[in-house]
Scaffold this motif. Structure first.
Motif, PDB file in Angstrom:
ATOM      1  N   ALA A   1       0.852  -1.188   0.000  1.00  0.00           N
ATOM      2  CA  ALA A   1       0.000   0.000   0.000  1.00  0.00           C
ATOM      3  C   ALA A   1       0.887   1.237   0.000  1.00  0.00           C
ATOM      4  CB  ALA A   1      -0.912  -0.005   1.214  1.00  0.00           C
TER       5      ALA A   1
ATOM      6  N   GLY B   1       0.047   5.184  -0.491  1.00  0.00           N
ATOM      7  CA  GLY B   1      -1.041   6.122  -0.693  1.00  0.00           C
ATOM      8  C   GLY B   1      -2.381   5.466  -0.430  1.00  0.00           C
ATOM      9  N   SER B   2      -3.319   5.714  -1.317  1.00  0.00           N
ATOM     10  CA  SER B   2      -4.691   5.265  -1.081  1.00  0.00           C
ATOM     11  C   SER B   2      -4.956   3.842  -1.542  1.00  0.00           C
ATOM     12  CB  SER B   2      -5.673   6.208  -1.780  1.00  0.00           C
ATOM     13  OG  SER B   2      -5.423   6.238  -3.180  1.00  0.00           O
ATOM     14  N   GLY B   3      -4.017   3.242  -2.259  1.00  0.00           N
ATOM     15  CA  GLY B   3      -4.279   1.891  -2.759  1.00  0.00           C
ATOM     16  C   GLY B   3      -3.016   1.067  -2.865  1.00  0.00           C
TER      17      GLY B   3
ATOM     18  N   PRO C   1       3.077   9.376  -2.075  1.00  0.00           N
ATOM     19  CA  PRO C   1       1.889  10.079  -2.569  1.00  0.00           C
ATOM     20  C   PRO C   1       1.831  11.491  -2.011  1.00  0.00           C
ATOM     21  CG  PRO C   1       1.310   8.472  -0.878  1.00  0.00           C
ATOM     22  CD  PRO C   1       2.734   8.228  -1.209  1.00  0.00           C
TER      23      PRO C   1
END
Length: 218
Positions: free
Chosen positions: A188, A190-192, A217
């Motif tokens: 992971a 950042g967001s994903g 990120p």
């Protein structure tokens, strides 16, 4: 040389010969307690490279002790990578939080030893190499090995899990870039979770060099 494939905010340093007069920190000396002379020379020289790279970020030298899987434990606020092969040692470092991970690898630019490609390469990668890769003048089997080593060096600090050679497919692109497509859930950032890891490569001066720099990120 490794600087050719690194972004400007990553500091690097390298050496073509071992240097015996680099003083080590006590913690580093302890890590060499049972090392043979060749290992001592590699260890010492590449840490000299790392100190010069840290200085390029305006940071002081610090003990760089091998952790799990032999990866160096970097000072707080720093991510980095080291590599060494016959005739070349290098280190690259960057500051966090701007950079999430760095992985570099250097290999002699020659064919892999017999049988190694069968372990390193997936069927589609081996078929591509058998067809000539992206053109003559490059040992694509060695470059594949190097790229997967660089990918692992960013994978492991982020996941603390092993990544088998066959769990990523590397595709080389024109202009000295490559993409490693992960076949298992990625780290992971950042967001994903990552599904692909991009990198750069060059083959020059008798060396195959690869680098992966994952930006954090924004």
């Amino acid at each position: 040389m490794i600087d050719r494939i690194l972004p400007h905010d990553v500091a690097s340093a390298w050496a073509f010969d071992d240097t015996a007069d680099i003083p080590l920190f006590p913690e580093e000396e302890a890590a060499l307690a049972r090392a043979v002379e060749r290992r001592r020379r590699e260890f010492t020289t590449v840490r000299g490279c790392a100190r010069r790279a840290l200085a390029g970020l305006g940071l002081s030298a610090a003990p760089l002790v091998p952790g799990v899987r032999g990866a160096p434990v970097w000072p707080d606020g720093v991510v980095g990578s080291m590599t060494h092969c016959d005739g070349y040692r290098a280190a690259a470092v960057a500051r966090t939080p701007g950079t999430a991970a760095v992985g570099i690898d250097a290999e002699p630019h020659g064919p892999l030893p017999e049988g190694v490609l069968g372990v390193v390469g997936r069927p589609e990668e081996r078929a591509w190499i058998a067809e000539g890769g992206a053109g003559p003048g490059v040992h694509w089997d060695r470059l594949l090995f190097s790229a997967k080593e660089a990918v692992f060096k960013v994978w492991y600090p982020l996941t603390r899990r092993e990544l088998d050679f066959t769990e990523a497919v590397v595709v080389f692109h024109a202009g000295g870039t490559f993409t490693a497509r992960l076949l298992v859930p990625g780290p992971a950032v950042g967001s994903g979770a990552l599904t692909e890891i991009p990198g750069r490569w060059t083959a020059a001066g008798g060396l195959a060099l690869t680098a992966v720099v994952l930006p954090a990120p924004r």
